[in-house]
Scaffold this motif. Structure first.
Motif, PDB file in Angstrom:
ATOM      1  N   GLY A  49     143.311 -34.870  45.273  1.00 55.81           N
ATOM      2  CA  GLY A  49     142.922 -34.618  46.656  1.00 55.81           C
ATOM      3  C   GLY A  49     142.308 -35.820  47.338  1.00 55.81           C
ATOM      4  N   ALA A  50     141.495 -36.568  46.625  1.00 55.16           N
ATOM      5  CA  ALA A  50     140.849 -37.744  47.229  1.00 55.16           C
ATOM      6  C   ALA A  50     141.886 -38.770  47.658  1.00 55.16           C
ATOM      7  CB  ALA A  50     139.860 -38.354  46.243  1.00 55.16           C
ATOM      8  N   ARG A  51     142.885 -38.983  46.825  1.00 50.02           N
ATOM      9  CA  ARG A  51     143.939 -39.940  47.175  1.00 50.02           C
ATOM     10  C   ARG A  51     144.717 -39.455  48.393  1.00 50.02           C
ATOM     11  NH1 ARG A  51     145.952 -44.338  48.621  1.00 50.02           N
ATOM     12  NH2 ARG A  51     148.005 -44.944  47.838  1.00 50.02           N
ATOM     13  N   LEU A  52     145.012 -38.168  48.467  1.00 49.76           N
ATOM     14  CA  LEU A  52     145.748 -37.628  49.607  1.00 49.76           C
ATOM     15  C   LEU A  52     144.962 -37.787  50.906  1.00 49.76           C
ATOM     16  CD1 LEU A  52     147.077 -34.391  47.886  1.00 49.76           C
ATOM     17  CD2 LEU A  52     148.488 -36.292  48.683  1.00 49.76           C
ATOM     18  N   VAL A  53     143.678 -37.488  50.856  1.00 47.52           N
ATOM     19  CA  VAL A  53     142.846 -37.670  52.049  1.00 47.52           C
ATOM     20  C   VAL A  53     142.791 -39.150  52.428  1.00 47.52           C
ATOM     21  CG1 VAL A  53     140.495 -37.507  52.959  1.00 47.52           C
ATOM     22  CG2 VAL A  53     141.480 -35.591  51.669  1.00 47.52           C
ATOM     23  N   GLY A  54     142.719 -40.023  51.438  1.00 48.01           N
ATOM     24  CA  GLY A  54     142.708 -41.453  51.723  1.00 48.01           C
ATOM     25  C   GLY A  54     143.979 -41.908  52.424  1.00 48.01           C
ATOM     26  N   VAL A  55     145.123 -41.420  51.971  1.00 46.17           N
ATOM     27  CA  VAL A  55     146.391 -41.768  52.619  1.00 46.17           C
ATOM     28  C   VAL A  55     146.413 -41.243  54.056  1.00 46.17           C
ATOM     29  CG1 VAL A  55     148.879 -41.347  52.607  1.00 46.17           C
ATOM     30  CG2 VAL A  55     147.694 -41.912  50.474  1.00 46.17           C
ATOM     31  N   ALA A  56     145.922 -40.028  54.250  1.00 41.71           N
ATOM     32  CA  ALA A  56     145.905 -39.456  55.596  1.00 41.71           C
ATOM     33  C   ALA A  56     145.092 -40.322  56.551  1.00 41.71           C
ATOM     34  CB  ALA A  56     145.337 -38.038  55.539  1.00 41.71           C
ATOM     35  N   ARG A  57     143.962 -40.799  56.092  1.00 41.74           N
ATOM     36  CA  ARG A  57     143.124 -41.642  56.952  1.00 41.74           C
ATOM     37  C   ARG A  57     143.775 -43.005  57.168  1.00 41.74           C
ATOM     38  NH1 ARG A  57     136.839 -40.961  55.322  1.00 41.74           N
ATOM     39  NH2 ARG A  57     136.670 -41.991  57.345  1.00 41.74           N
ATOM     40  N   GLU A  58     144.368 -43.565  56.127  1.00 41.67           N
ATOM     41  CA  GLU A  58     145.037 -44.860  56.257  1.00 41.67           C
ATOM     42  C   GLU A  58     146.178 -44.798  57.264  1.00 41.67           C
ATOM     43  OE1 GLU A  58     146.329 -45.649  52.327  1.00 41.67           O
ATOM     44  OE2 GLU A  58     144.299 -45.896  51.512  1.00 41.67           O
ATOM     45  N   GLN A  59     146.893 -43.684  57.265  1.00 37.15           N
ATOM     46  CA  GLN A  59     148.060 -43.539  58.142  1.00 37.15           C
ATOM     47  C   GLN A  59     147.700 -43.050  59.532  1.00 37.15           C
ATOM     48  OE1 GLN A  59     151.306 -44.425  57.488  1.00 37.15           O
ATOM     49  NE2 GLN A  59     150.393 -45.376  55.673  1.00 37.15           N
ATOM     50  N   GLY A  60     146.441 -42.715  59.768  1.00 42.04           N
ATOM     51  CA  GLY A  60     146.009 -42.282  61.088  1.00 42.04           C
ATOM     52  C   GLY A  60     146.585 -40.947  61.512  1.00 42.04           C
ATOM     53  N   VAL A  61     146.830 -40.069  60.561  1.00 41.15           N
ATOM     54  CA  VAL A  61     147.381 -38.760  60.919  1.00 41.15           C
ATOM     55  C   VAL A  61     146.272 -37.873  61.474  1.00 41.15           C
ATOM     56  CG1 VAL A  61     149.120 -38.953  59.095  1.00 41.15           C
ATOM     57  CG2 VAL A  61     147.031 -37.648  58.674  1.00 41.15           C
ATOM     58  N   ALA A  62     146.672 -36.834  62.190  1.00 35.39           N
ATOM     59  CA  ALA A  62     145.710 -35.887  62.753  1.00 35.39           C
ATOM     60  C   ALA A  62     145.601 -34.620  61.920  1.00 35.39           C
ATOM     61  CB  ALA A  62     146.108 -35.531  64.186  1.00 35.39           C
ATOM     62  N   TRP A  63     146.674 -34.304  61.164  1.00 37.15           N
ATOM     63  CA  TRP A  63     146.745 -33.013  60.485  1.00 37.15           C
ATOM     64  C   TRP A  63     147.251 -33.184  59.054  1.00 37.15           C
ATOM     65  CZ3 TRP A  63     144.778 -29.285  63.517  1.00 37.15           C
ATOM     66  CH2 TRP A  63     144.767 -29.521  64.900  1.00 37.15           C
ATOM     67  N   GLY A 109     156.089 -37.221  60.941  1.00 37.53           N
ATOM     68  CA  GLY A 109     155.856 -36.612  59.644  1.00 37.53           C
ATOM     69  C   GLY A 109     155.675 -37.663  58.570  1.00 37.53           C
ATOM     70  N   VAL A 110     154.540 -37.630  57.865  1.00 38.53           N
ATOM     71  CA  VAL A 110     154.227 -38.589  56.817  1.00 38.53           C
ATOM     72  C   VAL A 110     154.338 -37.890  55.467  1.00 38.53           C
ATOM     73  CG1 VAL A 110     152.482 -40.142  55.862  1.00 38.53           C
ATOM     74  CG2 VAL A 110     152.696 -39.865  58.351  1.00 38.53           C
ATOM     75  N   ALA A 111     155.140 -38.442  54.579  1.00 37.73           N
ATOM     76  CA  ALA A 111     155.321 -37.874  53.238  1.00 37.73           C
ATOM     77  C   ALA A 111     154.545 -38.685  52.218  1.00 37.73           C
ATOM     78  CB  ALA A 111     156.804 -37.857  52.865  1.00 37.73           C
ATOM     79  N   VAL A 112     154.278 -38.064  51.081  1.00 36.47           N
ATOM     80  CA  VAL A 112     153.694 -38.756  49.937  1.00 36.47           C
ATOM     81  C   VAL A 112     154.622 -38.536  48.746  1.00 36.47           C
ATOM     82  CG1 VAL A 112     151.303 -38.593  50.713  1.00 36.47           C
ATOM     83  CG2 VAL A 112     152.285 -36.719  49.377  1.00 36.47           C
ATOM     84  N   TYR A 113     154.585 -39.476  47.808  1.00 38.43           N
ATOM     85  CA  TYR A 113     155.469 -39.333  46.653  1.00 38.43           C
ATOM     86  C   TYR A 113     154.857 -39.975  45.419  1.00 38.43           C
ATOM     87  CZ  TYR A 113     156.830 -44.217  47.523  1.00 38.43           C
ATOM     88  OH  TYR A 113     156.820 -45.575  47.703  1.00 38.43           O
ATOM     89  N   SER A 114     155.221 -39.422  44.273  1.00 39.83           N
ATOM     90  CA  SER A 114     154.846 -40.014  42.986  1.00 39.83           C
ATOM     91  C   SER A 114     155.967 -40.945  42.539  1.00 39.83           C
ATOM     92  CB  SER A 114     154.639 -38.904  41.957  1.00 39.83           C
ATOM     93  OG  SER A 114     155.895 -38.332  41.614  1.00 39.83           O
TER      94      SER A 114
END
Length: 585
Positions: A63-77, A28-33
């Motif tokens: 949204g763009a930043r969130l998608v960028g983090v998802a790709r950087e972290q190699g998540v699938a979902w 599980g990958v979290a994001v935070y401000s």
């Protein structure tokens, strides 16, 4: 399910999704401000990534930043939780365009059902009854707006066309109120969901709010997981929820389930969703309100009466598993017993539910048989003003409704929240209200009949050990519905009371004055400044509108006089105690 999951959210729902990931054995990958750097969902994650400063528009709504983090972290979902971008079709499309999996319905379905105007049309097409309203978004420039409202019939409700959680809603009882209601609802909707479109709908007074939980897969299967009652509300936002909806005739329940199932099938839905209805007692029928294309805050009561982990089900369905395998059965899920949930929010009920960010000096959660707590904070955490006021939820299950009410009441007696006022004590008292016990309440009962007055809170004694050895005390409040005696338990043996609402003196309000100026009661953002220098104002006139915790707070004149100075403009950030406007007699 394979691959890591990015949880594009914060608070208790992020913690909830991360727990489901752990059960399924996925990362599980979290994001935070910046405001959430040490938050509970960060501590609950396997990996946490900073996404920006505190304002949601610069972090959780990027949204763009969130998608960028998802790709950087190699998540699938990507799991969106609820609120924020959970019903944003553009974000869902961006996730899929990036080659990632989206835990939710297809973007085109979100666009159709997440847009409340389009959802009304979809419901009407398949024979689900809807309320009279506009067939397109409106604003103050819409031609013939007053005539449109009159054709619907006053009172009307201005509603946000996107988002959920009761944000962006205003009651209009006469044409002169329309423009202000449109502006306020649009601002609140934009702050909550990033979109400001609103529409008009007939207001049904003295109604109950009921809803149906559904799950659907990519193979055409749809299951109903019972229903819920969410009638106890303030500002059109739910505070007490229960499953199943009590005192609902079998024929009406079956018809409501059929309506929900028919709508979901007609649009090719996938995942978890909730079809919401108003129960109009006068007409003896339910009418469609909206569909939430996501997990609901109140999903926990459904989990307790069905035994289904809805978050895990979302993830497994997104991965392509058939519904029968996820549920272990074909068809609808049977309901067992009764569950009730209380939302614990950082708000002051005695001050019109004014949001109350601050520092949690103590937080002790209840426990016991069939009691569950979902929270997004711990003792020592700060509750920021930039986000929703929800701290968490306390649930209780029992074989019957009365026992479930008693268990939840006992659990709320054990709850300790120090540092900010909360809704806990008020909801504890609501559980014992005769009208709630008899299911004779409606969506206006809490604000109309059950609130303690500010004067009553002013008379509340200081928090000292005035009760038995366990430190408990009895507080007497004068409410609009009559006298109320409330026992506040304490920590055993300490001789010090242990209230779940620590602010027992006069509640801080935006109407307080310091040095002749009206001051901000908390950290907030200025969203509108109606006040003008040199203009005479009367008592109660709105001078400044603040926004905190996704709620708008009007600052009103406390005395008649002339506006001598205006110290803020729209868009300014202010801290508690900032002088906003000066009025001279």
């Amino acid at each position: 399910m394979r691959g890591a999951v990015l949880v594009a959210n914060r608070g208790e729902v992020a913690v909830r999704v991360l727990r489901a990931c752990r059960v399924l054995g996925v990362r599980g990958v979290a994001v935070y401000s910046d405001a959430d750097a040490r938050a509970a969902h960060v501590r609950a994650s396997d990996v946490a990534v900073r996404i920006g400063p505190a304002p949601a528009r610069e972090s959780y709504l990027d949204g763009a930043r969130l998608v960028g983090v998802a790709r950087e972290q190699g998540v699938a979902w990507v799991h969106p939780g609820y609120g924020l971008l959970s019903e944003d079709a553009r974000f869902a499309s961006a996730v899929l365009d990036a080659g990632l999996g989206w835990v939710g319905p297809p973007p085109e379905v979100i666009a159709q059902l997440g847009d409340k105007v389009a959802a009304r049309a979809a419901a009407r097409e398949v024979g689900v009854p809807v309320l009279d309203g506009t067939d397109a978004p409106v604003d103050a420039t819409t031609p013939g707006l007053a005539d449109l409202a009159a054709a619907i019939g006053f009172p009307v409700l201005v509603k946000a066309a996107h988002g959920g959680g009761g944000r962006g809603m205003r009651v209009v009882r006469r044409p002169a109120e329309l423009d202000d209601a449109l502006a306020a609802a649009g601002r609140e909707a934009a702050a909550s969901a990033g979109r400001s479109e609103v529409f008009l709908e007939r207001l049904v007074e003295h109604a109950r709010h009921v809803e149906v939980q559904v799950l659907a897969d990519d193979h055409g299967a749809v299951a109903v997981l019972g229903d819920r009652d969410c009638t106890v509300q303030r500002r059109h936002q739910k505070l007490l929820e229960e499953a199943p909806a009590p005192d609902l005739p079998d024929a009406l329940r079956a018809a409501m389930h059929d309506d929900a199932r028919r709508l979901v099938r007609s649009v090719g839905y996938r995942g978890a969703g909730t079809v919401e209805f108003l129960l109009d007692p006068a007409a003896g029928r339910t009418v469609f309100l909206e569909m939430n294309t996501r997990l609901q805050v109140e999903h926990g009561v459904t989990e307790m009466v069905t035994g289904v982990d809805l978050v895990a089900a979302q993830l497994r369905i997104a991965a392509g598993e058939p519904l029968a395998g996820v549920l272990g059965l074909d068809g609808d899920v049977p309901v067992r017993g009764h569950a009730v949930e209380a939302r614990i929010t950082a708000e002051d009920p005695a001050a019109d539910f004014r949001p109350s960010p601050g520092h949690l000096t103590a937080l002790t959660l209840p426990s016991g048989p069939f009691v569950r707590c979902d929270v997004g904070y711990a003792a020592g955490d700060d509750v920021p003003s930039a986000y929703d006021s929800l701290l968490g939820k306390v649930h209780a299950w029992a074989p019957d409704r009365d026992t479930a009410r008693a268990r939840l009441a006992a659990a709320l007696d054990e709850l300790v929240v120090d540092g900010v006022p909360t809704t806990g004590p008020l909801l504890r008292e609501v559980l014992d209200r005769p009208a709630f016990a008899a299911v004779s309440h409606d969506t206006g009962s809490l604000e109309r009949d059950w609130l303690p007055t500010t004067a009553a809170v002013q008379s509340t004694p200081p928090v000292v050990g005035t009760g038995p050895d366990d430190g408990s005390r009895t507080v007497e409040l004068d409410t609009d519905a009559g006298p109320l005696r409330l026992r506040v338990p304490g920590r055993a043996g300490t001789g010090t009371a242990r209230p779940t609402r620590t602010r027992t003196g006069r509640a801080v309000t935006a109407d307080d004055t310091t040095g002749g100026g009206l001051t901000a009661p908390m950290d907030a953002t200025v969203v509108a400044v109606p006040a003008r220098c040199g203009v005479r104002v009367e008592v109660g006139e709105v001078l400044v509108v603040l926004e905190a915790m996704k709620m708008e707070l009007p600052v009103r004149a406390t005395s008649a006089g002339e506006v001598a100075a205006v110290h803020v403009t729209a868009g300014d950030g202010v801290t508690a105690g900032t002088v906003l406007v000066a009025v001279t007699g």
